[in-house]
Design a protein around this motif. Structure first.
Motif, PDB file in Angstrom:
ATOM      1  N   GLU A 275       0.949  -1.033   0.011  1.00 22.63           N
ATOM      2  CA  GLU A 275       0.164   0.060   0.057  1.00 22.63           C
ATOM      3  C   GLU A 275       0.797   1.338   0.083  1.00 22.63           C
ATOM      4  O   GLU A 275       0.621   2.215  -0.805  1.00 22.63           O
ATOM      5  N   GLN A 276       1.831   1.319   0.744  1.00 22.52           N
ATOM      6  CA  GLN A 276       2.833   2.301   0.783  1.00 22.52           C
ATOM      7  C   GLN A 276       3.457   2.566  -0.504  1.00 22.52           C
ATOM      8  O   GLN A 276       3.689   3.820  -0.867  1.00 22.52           O
ATOM      9  N   VAL A 277       3.953   1.725  -1.032  1.00 19.65           N
ATOM     10  CA  VAL A 277       4.937   1.611  -2.205  1.00 19.65           C
ATOM     11  C   VAL A 277       3.933   2.031  -3.385  1.00 19.65           C
ATOM     12  O   VAL A 277       4.465   3.032  -4.090  1.00 19.65           O
ATOM     13  N   TRP A 278       3.009   1.484  -3.778  1.00 21.58           N
ATOM     14  CA  TRP A 278       2.194   1.779  -5.009  1.00 21.58           C
ATOM     15  C   TRP A 278       1.332   3.246  -4.544  1.00 21.58           C
ATOM     16  O   TRP A 278       1.173   3.901  -5.707  1.00 21.58           O
ATOM     17  N   ALA A 279       1.223   3.530  -3.337  1.00 21.45           N
ATOM     18  CA  ALA A 279       0.629   5.148  -3.177  1.00 21.45           C
ATOM     19  C   ALA A 279       1.809   6.187  -3.448  1.00 21.45           C
ATOM     20  O   ALA A 279       1.304   7.110  -3.916  1.00 21.45           O
ATOM     21  N   GLN A 280       2.842   5.774  -3.384  1.00 20.23           N
ATOM     22  CA  GLN A 280       4.081   6.671  -3.979  1.00 20.23           C
ATOM     23  C   GLN A 280       3.994   6.369  -5.374  1.00 20.23           C
ATOM     24  O   GLN A 280       4.462   7.609  -6.281  1.00 20.23           O
ATOM     25  N   ILE A 281       3.966   4.996  -5.909  1.00 16.85           N
ATOM     26  CA  ILE A 281       4.642   5.055  -7.513  1.00 16.85           C
ATOM     27  C   ILE A 281       3.477   5.551  -8.428  1.00 16.85           C
ATOM     28  O   ILE A 281       3.753   6.275  -9.367  1.00 16.85           O
ATOM     29  N   PHE A 282       2.176   5.517  -8.028  1.00 16.27           N
ATOM     30  CA  PHE A 282       1.041   5.788  -8.841  1.00 16.27           C
ATOM     31  C   PHE A 282       1.173   7.553  -9.218  1.00 16.27           C
ATOM     32  O   PHE A 282       0.914   7.707 -10.256  1.00 16.27           O
ATOM     33  N   PRO A 283       1.318   8.541  -8.076  1.00 14.99           N
ATOM     34  CA  PRO A 283       1.208   9.643  -8.490  1.00 14.99           C
ATOM     35  C   PRO A 283       2.508  10.282  -9.275  1.00 14.99           C
ATOM     36  O   PRO A 283       2.381  10.698 -10.102  1.00 14.99           O
ATOM     37  N   ARG A 284       3.592   9.624  -9.032  1.00 14.70           N
ATOM     38  CA  ARG A 284       4.927   9.802  -9.740  1.00 14.70           C
ATOM     39  C   ARG A 284       4.825   9.189 -11.264  1.00 14.70           C
ATOM     40  O   ARG A 284       5.286   9.991 -12.067  1.00 14.70           O
TER      41      ARG A 284
ATOM     42  N   LYS B 187      -1.763   9.709 -10.939  1.00 15.63           N
ATOM     43  CA  LYS B 187      -3.243   9.686 -10.295  1.00 15.63           C
ATOM     44  C   LYS B 187      -3.017   8.906  -8.826  1.00 15.63           C
ATOM     45  O   LYS B 187      -1.937   8.453  -8.460  1.00 15.63           O
ATOM     46  N   ASN B 188      -3.759   9.037  -8.042  1.00 18.20           N
ATOM     47  CA  ASN B 188      -3.963   8.396  -6.798  1.00 18.20           C
ATOM     48  C   ASN B 188      -4.331   6.685  -6.754  1.00 18.20           C
ATOM     49  O   ASN B 188      -4.913   6.162  -7.617  1.00 18.20           O
ATOM     50  N   PHE B 189      -3.592   5.923  -5.998  1.00 19.05           N
ATOM     51  CA  PHE B 189      -3.538   4.689  -5.781  1.00 19.05           C
ATOM     52  C   PHE B 189      -4.702   4.209  -4.807  1.00 19.05           C
ATOM     53  O   PHE B 189      -4.835   4.706  -3.392  1.00 19.05           O
ATOM     54  N   THR B 190      -5.560   3.316  -5.108  1.00 15.90           N
ATOM     55  CA  THR B 190      -6.617   2.790  -4.029  1.00 15.90           C
ATOM     56  C   THR B 190      -6.301   1.601  -3.838  1.00 15.90           C
ATOM     57  O   THR B 190      -6.400   0.686  -4.773  1.00 15.90           O
ATOM     58  N   PRO B 191      -5.674   1.149  -2.691  1.00 17.42           N
ATOM     59  CA  PRO B 191      -5.435  -0.256  -2.185  1.00 17.42           C
ATOM     60  C   PRO B 191      -6.488  -1.412  -2.426  1.00 17.42           C
ATOM     61  O   PRO B 191      -7.691  -0.930  -2.272  1.00 17.42           O
ATOM     62  N   PRO B 192      -6.049  -2.616  -2.792  1.00 20.01           N
ATOM     63  CA  PRO B 192      -7.189  -3.569  -2.820  1.00 20.01           C
ATOM     64  C   PRO B 192      -7.383  -4.027  -1.308  1.00 20.01           C
ATOM     65  O   PRO B 192      -7.057  -4.001  -0.162  1.00 20.01           O
ATOM     66  N   THR B 193      -8.468  -4.664  -1.243  1.00 18.56           N
ATOM     67  CA  THR B 193      -8.977  -5.472   0.029  1.00 18.56           C
ATOM     68  C   THR B 193      -8.353  -6.957  -0.152  1.00 18.56           C
ATOM     69  O   THR B 193      -8.523  -7.300  -1.023  1.00 18.56           O
TER      70      THR B 193
ATOM     71  N   GLU C  66       0.590 -12.115 -16.529  1.00 15.84           N
ATOM     72  CA  GLU C  66       1.372 -12.673 -15.383  1.00 15.84           C
ATOM     73  C   GLU C  66       2.818 -12.125 -15.053  1.00 15.84           C
ATOM     74  O   GLU C  66       3.239 -11.848 -13.800  1.00 15.84           O
ATOM     75  N   LEU C  67       3.420 -12.282 -16.259  1.00 15.15           N
ATOM     76  CA  LEU C  67       5.029 -11.870 -16.232  1.00 15.15           C
ATOM     77  C   LEU C  67       4.995 -10.284 -15.955  1.00 15.15           C
ATOM     78  O   LEU C  67       5.996  -9.931 -15.059  1.00 15.15           O
ATOM     79  N   GLN C  68       3.959  -9.490 -16.408  1.00 17.73           N
ATOM     80  CA  GLN C  68       3.895  -8.122 -15.978  1.00 17.73           C
ATOM     81  C   GLN C  68       3.908  -7.989 -14.498  1.00 17.73           C
ATOM     82  O   GLN C  68       4.490  -7.200 -13.848  1.00 17.73           O
ATOM     83  N   ALA C  69       3.053  -8.823 -13.868  1.00 16.32           N
ATOM     84  CA  ALA C  69       2.877  -8.651 -12.345  1.00 16.32           C
ATOM     85  C   ALA C  69       4.055  -9.143 -11.563  1.00 16.32           C
ATOM     86  O   ALA C  69       4.373  -8.487 -10.580  1.00 16.32           O
ATOM     87  N   ASP C  70       4.732  -9.972 -12.227  1.00 13.38           N
ATOM     88  CA  ASP C  70       6.254 -10.442 -11.556  1.00 13.38           C
ATOM     89  C   ASP C  70       7.112  -9.159 -11.587  1.00 13.38           C
ATOM     90  O   ASP C  70       7.786  -9.030 -10.830  1.00 13.38           O
ATOM     91  N   CYS C  71       6.968  -8.653 -12.823  1.00 11.98           N
ATOM     92  CA  CYS C  71       7.726  -7.522 -13.129  1.00 11.98           C
ATOM     93  C   CYS C  71       7.570  -6.369 -11.953  1.00 11.98           C
ATOM     94  O   CYS C  71       8.413  -5.827 -11.612  1.00 11.98           O
ATOM     95  N   HIS C  72       6.323  -5.961 -11.926  1.00 16.65           N
ATOM     96  CA  HIS C  72       5.939  -4.866 -10.973  1.00 16.65           C
ATOM     97  C   HIS C  72       6.151  -5.312  -9.552  1.00 16.65           C
ATOM     98  O   HIS C  72       6.419  -4.458  -8.798  1.00 16.65           O
ATOM     99  N   SER C  73       6.250  -6.716  -9.185  1.00 18.33           N
ATOM    100  CA  SER C  73       6.625  -6.914  -7.851  1.00 18.33           C
ATOM    101  C   SER C  73       8.171  -6.767  -7.773  1.00 18.33           C
ATOM    102  O   SER C  73       8.469  -6.489  -6.584  1.00 18.33           O
ATOM    103  N   GLY C  74       8.878  -6.876  -8.876  1.00 15.64           N
ATOM    104  CA  GLY C  74      10.273  -6.493  -8.702  1.00 15.64           C
ATOM    105  C   GLY C  74      10.518  -5.022  -8.647  1.00 15.64           C
ATOM    106  O   GLY C  74      11.360  -4.563  -7.466  1.00 15.64           O
ATOM    107  N   VAL C  75       9.464  -4.265  -9.181  1.00 12.97           N
ATOM    108  CA  VAL C  75       9.551  -2.799  -9.084  1.00 12.97           C
ATOM    109  C   VAL C  75       9.373  -2.450  -7.322  1.00 12.97           C
ATOM    110  O   VAL C  75       9.935  -1.670  -6.627  1.00 12.97           O
ATOM    111  N   TRP C  76       8.145  -3.081  -6.645  1.00 17.86           N
ATOM    112  CA  TRP C  76       7.970  -3.022  -5.412  1.00 17.86           C
ATOM    113  C   TRP C  76       9.134  -3.572  -4.479  1.00 17.86           C
ATOM    114  O   TRP C  76       9.543  -2.530  -3.668  1.00 17.86           O
ATOM    115  N   ALA C  77       9.862  -4.529  -4.603  1.00 20.15           N
ATOM    116  CA  ALA C  77      11.160  -4.665  -3.946  1.00 20.15           C
ATOM    117  C   ALA C  77      12.060  -3.698  -3.762  1.00 20.15           C
ATOM    118  O   ALA C  77      12.746  -3.616  -2.824  1.00 20.15           O
TER     119      ALA C  77
END
Length: 258
Positions: free
Chosen positions: A61-70, A74-80, A174-185
């Motif tokens: 939640e912290q990371v994607w809230a920073q990445i989205f505006p940058r 736009k703002n990021f709304t976290p999932p439940t 799915e591979l894009q999600a893997d890549c985005h998880s690397g961005v998060w890390a």
């Protein structure tokens, strides 16, 4: 990861003590692949692993809230996130140990079966903190894709494609999600232990389509998540590039372009 003292996510539905059934017709996204999970029951080990996922979810939640505006403007709304121990309902069908974790775009929730993380460590030889970490970090980017309207574009393309082409689109998603998880890390580099990235790459290799099919003893099935080499490679690319893709996987030209 260095998470001691960090808060856990509050965007949670805890269904670990509830039963459930099967839901509607929407398709689940982002299960880690073909996994046959042994029923290991509710245990102290699972109890210990419940707090940890909540802390990981809070970091997403912290990371994607920073990445989205940058990067998106736009703002990021976290999932439940739904924590379940047994089968529970979702609009995308029953969430159980057999399906593993997945993201349902119909209700914008990530379904995380908590004892799956124990199973992942035991059966797939995925040790350390990153078995649970990697899976959660992979599911949240499917919500990112949904907010970017990528899931909708790919679902529409599925309806106009052959089964072979549809499987290829799913694999790229799915591979894009893997890549985005690397961005998060990479965004949490100060919290990582020296061994964390190697653990993450090991998990990626263990849950590749080829490895999971081999463990299940099945003849080759259509590839829908990427083979081990691909999954590890795209996580590593995301960690290196630190740039997400904001368009559908088959149209993307920058960032996590697969």
């Amino acid at each position: 990861m260095r998470l001691r003292g960090r808060r856990g996510s509050r965007n949670i539905e805890n269904r670990r003590r509830q039963g459930g059934g099967r839901g509607g017709k929407a398709a689940p996204i982002g299960g880690v692949g073909l996994i046959l999970v042994l029923a290991i029951g509710y245990s102290a080990e699972e109890e210990r692993l419940t707090e940890f996922p909540l802390q990981i979810l809070a970091t997403t939640e912290q990371v994607w809230a920073q990445i989205f505006p940058r990067q998106v403007g736009k703002n990021f709304t976290p999932p439940t996130s739904v924590l379940n121990a047994d089968v529970t309902q979702s609009p995308c069908g029953g969430a159980s140990g057999a399906t593993g974790p997945f993201y349902c775009s119909a209700d914008e929730k990530a379904y995380l079966k908590t004892d799956f993380f124990v199973t992942l460590s035991r059966q797939l030889e995925a040790k350390g903190d990153f078995p649970a970490t990697y899976v959660i970090a992979h599911e949240v980017p499917h919500h990112v894709q949904n907010q970017l309207r990528i899931l909708g574009q790919v679902h529409l393309a599925h309806q106009q494609s052959s089964q072979t082409d549809a499987n290829a689109l799913t694999e790229r998603l799915e591979l894009q999600a893997d890549c985005h998880s690397g961005v998060w890390a990479r965004s949490l580099e100060e919290l990582l232990e020296p061994s964390d990235i190697e653990e993450a790459l090991n998990v990626a290799r263990m849950i590749g389509d080829d490895q999971l099919q081999k463990r299940a003893g099945r003849v080759p099935q259509p590839l829908t998540h990427g083979i081990s080499k691909q999954r590890a490679s795209w996580f590593a690319k995301g960690f290196s590039r630190q740039t997400i893709s904001t368009s559908a996987t088959h149209l993307a030209r920058v960032g996590c372009n697969v």
